[in-house]
Design an enzyme around this catalytic site. Sequence first.
Site, PDB file in Angstrom:
ATOM      1  N   GLU A 285     -17.997  -4.330 -19.447  1.00  0.00           N
ATOM      2  CA  GLU A 285     -17.519  -5.216 -20.499  1.00  0.00           C
ATOM      3  C   GLU A 285     -18.738  -5.762 -21.230  1.00  0.00           C
ATOM      4  OE1 GLU A 285     -15.534  -8.391 -18.558  1.00  0.00           O
ATOM      5  OE2 GLU A 285     -14.164  -7.099 -17.431  1.00  0.00           O
TER       6      GLU A 285
ATOM      7  N   ASP B 251     -16.404 -19.180 -20.153  1.00  0.00           N
ATOM      8  CA  ASP B 251     -17.700 -18.825 -19.580  1.00  0.00           C
ATOM      9  C   ASP B 251     -18.439 -20.040 -19.034  1.00  0.00           C
ATOM     10  OD1 ASP B 251     -17.475 -16.077 -20.336  1.00  0.00           O
ATOM     11  OD2 ASP B 251     -17.865 -16.701 -22.395  1.00  0.00           O
TER      12      ASP B 251
END
Length: 278
Positions: free
Chosen positions: A53, A64
Amino acid sequence: MSGNIELLSATLAKAKSEDRAALVAYLPAGFPTVDGAIEAVKAVIAGGADVVEVGLPHSDPVLDGAIIQTADDIALRGGVKIADVLRTVREAHAATGAPVLVMTYWNPIDRYGVERFAAELAAAGGAGCILPDLPVQESALWREHADKYGLATVFVVAPSSKDARLATITAAGSGFVYAASLMGVTGTRESVGNEAQELVRRTRTTTDLPVCVGLGVSNAVQAKQVAGFADGVIVGSAFVKLLLDAPDLPTGLTAVKALAGELAEGVRRGREGASSAP
């Protein structure tokens, strides 16, 4: 040129036929530089990753953790653009033949142009997109163009997802399902909890798509644990941290390749002493 959803599906099916989980690596584009990120993707594949990815750096990521946010900030200050993300996909896929997806929040695609992004990602040899913040009920336009260009649409499910919601999400997705192992943001953790195994079990009752688990896996022991019940093990922050901590790019590349090798060994040992996962 059509996308590579078939390559993604074949890669995950090959891992299943070998009675193991796939190793899925995450690395942000443009970090530490555009060229450095391309080399890092090549290194994790050379080390043993099955799928990669490529993150599209975002100024306000909701999923994140601190490690990836730091890398994204470096990439953004370096001037990374969507064209650089697509170049990363194109060059990494061309060099390795591995399936490469883009993981991105929705706003950059929306601003860039949905069909334009889908067409250019497919032309770059991309396998699809992971879209963590795109609600399924608002995804019809993206899915129309993803289908047109042969791209997978990977949605994220979480332990908080109710069974009916899981069914809605998995019915709309393709390629695989990204199962977030816990509530919260990405990052390395000391352990991967039982929530992940239960989420995989529940998700599998709604779909035949492979279920890959991310958020928290950072070493071979954890990779082996997750590989015992998941179709794929997703690792990101651990790779990014090695690049952040390295004194120079060659040292970082050696480190991420070595970690990929250790994790690949871990996922291959995940089913030892157990019957095949369903």
